[in-house]
Design a protein around this motif. Structure first.
Motif, PDB file in Angstrom:
ATOM      1  N   GLN A 201       0.489  -1.407  -0.063  1.00  0.00           N
ATOM      2  CA  GLN A 201       0.043  -0.405   0.089  1.00  0.00           C
ATOM      3  C   GLN A 201       1.094   1.084  -0.029  1.00  0.00           C
ATOM      4  N   GLU A 202       0.524   1.830  -0.763  1.00  0.00           N
ATOM      5  CA  GLU A 202       0.947   3.684  -0.490  1.00  0.00           C
ATOM      6  C   GLU A 202       0.536   4.490   0.087  1.00  0.00           C
ATOM      7  N   ASP A 203      -0.613   5.308  -0.475  1.00  0.00           N
ATOM      8  CA  ASP A 203      -0.879   6.459   0.227  1.00  0.00           C
ATOM      9  C   ASP A 203      -1.849   6.305   1.124  1.00  0.00           C
ATOM     10  N   GLY A 204      -1.770   6.986   2.230  1.00  0.00           N
ATOM     11  CA  GLY A 204      -2.853   7.080   3.309  1.00  0.00           C
ATOM     12  C   GLY A 204      -2.223   8.408   4.064  1.00  0.00           C
ATOM     13  N   VAL A 205      -2.909   8.655   5.165  1.00  0.00           N
ATOM     14  CA  VAL A 205      -2.689   9.911   5.841  1.00  0.00           C
ATOM     15  C   VAL A 205      -3.025  10.189   7.280  1.00  0.00           C
ATOM     16  N   TYR A 206      -1.558  10.419   7.748  1.00  0.00           N
ATOM     17  CA  TYR A 206      -0.795  10.492   8.833  1.00  0.00           C
ATOM     18  C   TYR A 206      -0.943  11.733  10.077  1.00  0.00           C
ATOM     19  N   MET A 207      -1.237  11.507  11.033  1.00  0.00           N
ATOM     20  CA  MET A 207      -0.973  13.003  12.636  1.00  0.00           C
ATOM     21  C   MET A 207      -0.129  12.184  12.593  1.00  0.00           C
ATOM     22  N   THR A 208       1.057  12.924  13.438  1.00  0.00           N
ATOM     23  CA  THR A 208       1.919  12.814  14.441  1.00  0.00           C
ATOM     24  C   THR A 208       1.071  12.480  15.722  1.00  0.00           C
ATOM     25  N   ALA A 209       1.693  11.229  16.886  1.00  0.00           N
ATOM     26  CA  ALA A 209       0.763  10.560  18.014  1.00  0.00           C
ATOM     27  C   ALA A 209       0.464  11.726  18.102  1.00  0.00           C
ATOM     28  N   GLU A 210       0.962  13.082  18.785  1.00  0.00           N
ATOM     29  CA  GLU A 210       0.686  14.271  19.932  1.00  0.00           C
ATOM     30  C   GLU A 210      -0.725  14.666  19.243  1.00  0.00           C
ATOM     31  N   ALA A 211      -0.402  14.811  17.624  1.00  0.00           N
ATOM     32  CA  ALA A 211      -1.343  15.770  16.819  1.00  0.00           C
ATOM     33  C   ALA A 211      -2.640  15.430  17.311  1.00  0.00           C
TER      34      ALA A 211
END
Length: 312
Positions: A201-211
């Motif tokens: 798999q390629e494209d995904g949306v991520y946030m930092t754990a803090e955010a």
């Protein structure tokens, strides 16, 4: 403004609570193009607004490194390849996957001579300056390829000029660009990762754990509206393409409608789950494990990253 958009906004005005909307900054991994159509649709059709979000889509320059943008907190959420997320987590940047769009690999190596790319020796092969090269490096290592990597912002021009023997490409972008030049014959000189045991798999949306911890509700609302945007794009590809062309024009991207139409079709195809055939929007544990093992074996990361390390 079309009638659908007007109706959505009128309903939104009635539904929004006092106090306004929550600002949410989303940063895709590349310049404006159909690869991000679902997010453009969600914004222009008012899906984010209906979730109480004021979403700003901030595109990077083509030369900007993802790690630097994440560390400097240039956005609240970022799109990136699974392999990039794994590498950042290994470097000590905890990430949370809030939405997975890609279910299949788009990666390929294209030979300039129509030969099998894996049969080339001491070949000069282009890789992107902005990143995305983790899995290709693993493939080269596993297949014992003695490639000489040439870093470039755009692979197409170097390939056309004859300065290299082959190039990395995605099936939704460079592949179609090269077809349009007439230099590439469909089906010849192409090694597709997805057909040789490297379907990751390629494209995904991520946030930092803090955010994510500080804005879990906003993350869930953004993901929900973005899924609506992608489903709407799949059901209304012509209208979605109109929205894409508005964005590429707004950001002064040199492209054409035919290329963006082909890109949108391929992006939507890559989103289909290989098992169910549906648009599942899920991170597949076995693909995380496969990518992680490949990257450990190739020395890109120090220890395996597990699926639970990336999930909320």
């Amino acid at each position: 403004m079309n009638a659908r958009r007007l109706l959505a906004l009128l309903l939104l005005v009635c539904a929004l609570p006092a106090g306004g909307q929550t600002r949410f900054v989303f940063s895709p991994q590349w310049t404006a193009q159909a690869q991000f159509a679902g997010y453009y649709v969600a914004k222009e059709m008012g899906f984010y607004e209906e979730e109480g979000l004021d979403v700003e889509i901030v595109h990077p320059f083509a030369t900007q490194k993802l790690e630097k943008r994440v560390r400097s907190r240039e956005g609240m959420a970022y799109s990136m390849f699974l392999s990039e997320a794994i590498e950042l987590v290994d470097k000590g940047i905890p990430l949370v996957n809030i939405l997975q769009t890609s279910m299949n690999s788009s990666m390929m190596v294209i030979s300039r001579y129509g030969e099998d790319p894996l049969g080339l020796h001491n070949a000069k092969v282009i890789t992107w300056r902005a990143g995305f090269g983790q899995v290709p490096r693993c493939v080269a290592d596993v297949e014992h390829l003695d490639y000489k990597w040439v870093t470039a912002t755009s692979s197409t021009n170097l390939f056309i000029s004859g300065a290299v023997d082959a190039t990395l490409a995605t099936s939704y972008n460079e592949y179609y660009r090269l077809l349009q030049t007439g230099l590439l014959e469909p089906g010849k000189g192409i090694y597709r990762f997805s057909e040789h045991g490297y379907n990751i798999q390629e494209d995904g949306v991520y946030m930092t754990a803090e955010a994510y911890a500080s804005n879990r509700d906003g993350a869930e609302r953004f993901a929900r509206a973005s899924r609506r945007g992608w489903v709407w794009a799949a059901e209304h590809p012509d209208e979605a393409l109109d929205i894409v062309m508005d964005y590429v024009g707004r950001f002064r991207i040199h492209t054409n409608r035919v290329l963006q139409q082909l890109m949108l079709q391929e992006i939507l195809r890559l989103q289909l789950d290989p098992d169910t055939g549906g648009r599942e929007f899920r991170l597949r544990p076995e693909m995380v494990q496969k990518a992680s093992r490949l990257m450990v074996d190739s020395g890109i990361i120090k220890k395996e990253i597990k699926p639970e390390d990336l999930l909320p």
